[in-house]
Motif scaffolding. Structure first.
Motif, PDB file in Angstrom:
ATOM      1  N   GLU A   1       0.850  -1.196   0.000  1.00 20.90           N
ATOM      2  CA  GLU A   1       0.000   0.000   0.000  1.00 20.90           C
ATOM      3  C   GLU A   1       0.881   1.241   0.000  1.00 20.90           C
ATOM      4  N   ILE A   2       0.584   2.188  -0.868  1.00 21.27           N
ATOM      5  CA  ILE A   2       1.367   3.414  -0.982  1.00 21.27           C
ATOM      6  C   ILE A   2       0.662   4.522  -0.196  1.00 21.27           C
ATOM      7  N   LEU A   3       1.423   5.252   0.612  1.00 20.10           N
ATOM      8  CA  LEU A   3       0.861   6.202   1.573  1.00 20.10           C
ATOM      9  C   LEU A   3       1.578   7.548   1.476  1.00 20.10           C
ATOM     10  N   PRO A   4       0.919   8.637   1.837  1.00 18.39           N
ATOM     11  CA  PRO A   4       1.526   9.960   1.669  1.00 18.39           C
ATOM     12  C   PRO A   4       2.584  10.291   2.713  1.00 18.39           C
ATOM     13  N   THR A   5       3.597  11.020   2.270  1.00 19.32           N
ATOM     14  CA  THR A   5       4.552  11.650   3.165  1.00 19.32           C
ATOM     15  C   THR A   5       4.597  13.138   2.842  1.00 19.32           C
ATOM     16  N   SER A   6       5.370  13.904   3.614  1.00 14.24           N
ATOM     17  CA  SER A   6       5.487  15.344   3.390  1.00 14.24           C
ATOM     18  C   SER A   6       6.954  15.686   3.133  1.00 14.24           C
ATOM     19  N   HIS A   7       7.297  15.796   1.848  1.00 15.12           N
ATOM     20  CA  HIS A   7       8.676  16.068   1.465  1.00 15.12           C
ATOM     21  C   HIS A   7       8.662  17.134   0.382  1.00 15.12           C
ATOM     22  N   ASP A   8       9.829  17.672   0.065  1.00 20.01           N
ATOM     23  CA  ASP A   8       9.853  18.795  -0.887  1.00 20.01           C
ATOM     24  C   ASP A   8       9.861  18.300  -2.337  1.00 20.01           C
ATOM     25  N   CYS A   9       8.860  17.529  -2.656  1.00 17.83           N
ATOM     26  CA  CYS A   9       8.571  17.088  -4.015  1.00 17.83           C
ATOM     27  C   CYS A   9       7.098  16.676  -4.017  1.00 17.83           C
ATOM     28  N   ARG A  10       6.539  16.478  -5.177  1.00 14.20           N
ATOM     29  CA  ARG A  10       5.118  16.159  -5.258  1.00 14.20           C
ATOM     30  C   ARG A  10       4.867  14.673  -5.068  1.00 14.20           C
ATOM     31  N   GLU A  11       3.898  14.353  -4.230  1.00 15.04           N
ATOM     32  CA  GLU A  11       3.418  12.979  -4.045  1.00 15.04           C
ATOM     33  C   GLU A  11       4.511  11.996  -3.649  1.00 15.04           C
ATOM     34  N   SER A  12       5.333  12.392  -2.693  1.00 20.38           N
ATOM     35  CA  SER A  12       6.280  11.441  -2.115  1.00 20.38           C
ATOM     36  C   SER A  12       5.498  10.438  -1.275  1.00 20.38           C
ATOM     37  N   ALA A  13       6.121   9.278  -0.993  1.00 22.96           N
ATOM     38  CA  ALA A  13       5.328   8.192  -0.425  1.00 22.96           C
ATOM     39  C   ALA A  13       6.110   7.344   0.565  1.00 22.96           C
ATOM     40  N   ALA A  14       5.350   6.720   1.456  1.00 30.58           N
ATOM     41  CA  ALA A  14       5.807   5.630   2.309  1.00 30.58           C
ATOM     42  C   ALA A  14       5.139   4.353   1.805  1.00 30.58           C
ATOM     43  N   TRP A  15       5.567   3.211   2.329  1.00 32.35           N
ATOM     44  CA  TRP A  15       4.972   1.939   1.929  1.00 32.35           C
ATOM     45  C   TRP A  15       4.598   1.117   3.153  1.00 32.35           C
TER      46      TRP A  15
ATOM     47  N   LEU B   1       9.133   4.070   6.119  1.00 35.02           N
ATOM     48  CA  LEU B   1       8.827   5.497   6.175  1.00 35.02           C
ATOM     49  C   LEU B   1      10.111   6.310   6.293  1.00 35.02           C
ATOM     50  N   THR B   2      10.481   6.997   5.213  1.00 37.32           N
ATOM     51  CA  THR B   2      11.616   7.924   5.248  1.00 37.32           C
ATOM     52  C   THR B   2      11.243   9.177   4.468  1.00 37.32           C
ATOM     53  N   ASP B   3      12.122  10.187   4.551  1.00 40.86           N
ATOM     54  CA  ASP B   3      11.978  11.408   3.750  1.00 40.86           C
ATOM     55  C   ASP B   3      10.626  12.071   3.954  1.00 40.86           C
ATOM     56  N   THR B   4      10.402  12.527   5.165  1.00 42.75           N
ATOM     57  CA  THR B   4       9.173  13.243   5.471  1.00 42.75           C
ATOM     58  C   THR B   4       9.446  14.234   6.600  1.00 42.75           C
ATOM     59  N   GLY B   5       8.908  15.441   6.463  1.00 47.21           N
ATOM     60  CA  GLY B   5       9.121  16.452   7.493  1.00 47.21           C
ATOM     61  C   GLY B   5       8.325  16.196   8.747  1.00 47.21           C
ATOM     62  N   TYR B   6       7.182  15.557   8.583  1.00 51.42           N
ATOM     63  CA  TYR B   6       6.374  15.112   9.714  1.00 51.42           C
ATOM     64  C   TYR B   6       5.608  13.882   9.255  1.00 51.42           C
ATOM     65  N   ILE B   7       5.017  13.185  10.190  1.00 48.72           N
ATOM     66  CA  ILE B   7       4.291  11.964   9.843  1.00 48.72           C
ATOM     67  C   ILE B   7       2.835  12.311   9.563  1.00 48.72           C
ATOM     68  N   VAL B   8       2.455  12.178   8.313  1.00 48.52           N
ATOM     69  CA  VAL B   8       1.080  12.471   7.896  1.00 48.52           C
ATOM     70  C   VAL B   8       0.130  11.565   8.677  1.00 48.52           C
TER      71      VAL B   8
ATOM     72  N   GLY C   1      11.973  21.858   8.208  1.00 46.53           N
ATOM     73  CA  GLY C   1      10.606  22.220   7.878  1.00 46.53           C
ATOM     74  C   GLY C   1       9.686  21.033   7.706  1.00 46.53           C
ATOM     75  N   GLU C   2       8.427  21.335   7.445  1.00 49.41           N
ATOM     76  CA  GLU C   2       7.411  20.286   7.314  1.00 49.41           C
ATOM     77  C   GLU C   2       7.560  19.463   6.044  1.00 49.41           C
ATOM     78  N   GLN C   3       8.407  19.903   5.126  1.00 48.02           N
ATOM     79  CA  GLN C   3       8.690  19.119   3.921  1.00 48.02           C
ATOM     80  C   GLN C   3      10.149  18.660   3.891  1.00 48.02           C
ATOM     81  N   GLY C   4      10.720  18.493   5.065  1.00 50.13           N
ATOM     82  CA  GLY C   4      12.114  18.094   5.168  1.00 50.13           C
ATOM     83  C   GLY C   4      12.288  16.656   5.590  1.00 50.13           C
ATOM     84  N   HIS C   5      12.916  16.467   6.756  1.00 50.16           N
ATOM     85  CA  HIS C   5      13.246  15.129   7.239  1.00 50.16           C
ATOM     86  C   HIS C   5      12.902  14.997   8.720  1.00 50.16           C
ATOM     87  N   LEU C   6      12.633  13.776   9.153  1.00 47.66           N
ATOM     88  CA  LEU C   6      12.331  13.519  10.555  1.00 47.66           C
ATOM     89  C   LEU C   6      13.598  13.598  11.399  1.00 47.66           C
ATOM     90  N   SER C   7      13.505  14.301  12.506  1.00 43.74           N
ATOM     91  CA  SER C   7      14.604  14.362  13.464  1.00 43.74           C
ATOM     92  C   SER C   7      14.612  13.109  14.336  1.00 43.74           C
TER      93      SER C   7
END
Length: 265
Positions: A115-129, A141-148, A187-193
């Motif tokens: 299943e493909i799921l949304p993330t928040s990164h500085d590109c369009r429609e980035s995804a988690a699995w 789940l990688t490459d997301t500024g926060y967890i959607v 930022g919210e379209q960056g990376h998880l700390s």
């Protein structure tokens, strides 16, 4: 038996392999085609054994090996529609291989439901699995500024969770990066700390997660020891026990098995 392992994890390149019996799925291809083939060969596999390549987004550290790979192999490539368009624009000859999936959509590969799921990164429609297999669930789940919210709910309690723990906030703020790059990462379209990863790790372990592999650690703004201490301390303070490790940057990780969590390399 279902296993997941990383081939590489970090800003220089990312790739992972999920295997369930004879079904094998590559998640991202941010390292060279040669390294992908070498990693598969070490497991007595070839690219012809892959049922699909699952792409999270189009940044180079996640697709860097695709240009050469698609000249040699015809593995279907699964990603969101926006990422599909980017790949079609960048990579000559890739279009027949692309299988665009809307966020929230599921595709079956034998016993694996991906299943493909949304993330928040500085590109369009980035995804988690999210992967559902007969023995349980795996989250990536990688490459997301926060967890959607919908992604967090879906991955919560996955038996094995590959989770971004990109940076230590203070290391990043005091480090050499220029201010715009620091702002992007924070930022919210960056990376998880590490702190954000720790917070979600506690929630997920409470919900049933048995193993966490921290991924996409920054070379400049983090260390495996720092990430493990931050996440591990949060889990200990919550009274929780879990198998916890950091994915190596440039070599294959151990295999993590749904049945017993860790397998031999």
């Amino acid at each position: 038996m279902t296993t997941i392992r990383t081939f590489a994890s970090g800003s220089s390149g990312n790739a992972a392999l999920l295997s369930c019996g004879g079904t094998h799925l590559l998640i991202d291809m941010g390292i060279s085609c040669r390294r992908i083939c070498q990693s598969l060969a070490a497991l007595r596999l070839t690219p012809e054994d892959l049922a699909g390549v699952l792409i999270t987004h189009e940044h180079t550290d996640h697709i860097g090996g695709l240009a050469t790979y698609i000249k040699k192999y015809r593995t279907p490539i699964f990603c969101t529609p926006a990422v599909s368009r980017q790949l079609a624009y960048r990579l000559a000859g890739v279009e027949p291989l692309l299988r665009a999936m809307e966020l929230g959509e599921t595709v079956s590969f034998g016993p694996v439901e991906a299943e493909i799921l949304p993330t928040s990164h500085d590109c369009r429609e980035s995804a988690a699995w999210h992967f559902a297999v007969p023995e349980g669930r795996v989250g990536y789940l990688t490459d997301t500024g926060y967890i959607v919210e919908e992604t967090g709910k879906r991955l919560l309690g996955a038996d094995i969770l590959v989770l971004e723990s990109n940076h230590d906030v203070e290391m990043l703020r005091s480090g050499p990066y220029p201010y715009p790059l620091k702002k992007r990462i924070l930022g919210e379209q960056g990376h998880l700390s590490n702190d954000a990863a720790a917070e979600f790790a506690v929630e997920s372990v409470r919900a049933g997660t048995r193993a966490i592999l921290l991924a996409h650690l920054s070379d400049e703004n983090n260390t495996p020891q720092c990430a493990l201490e931050t996440v591990g301390s949060a889990l200990r303070e919550a009274g929780l026990a879990v198998s916890l490790a950091a994915a190596p940057k440039a070599v294959m990780s151990e295999a993590y098995c749904l049945e017993g969590v860790r397998c031999s390399g």
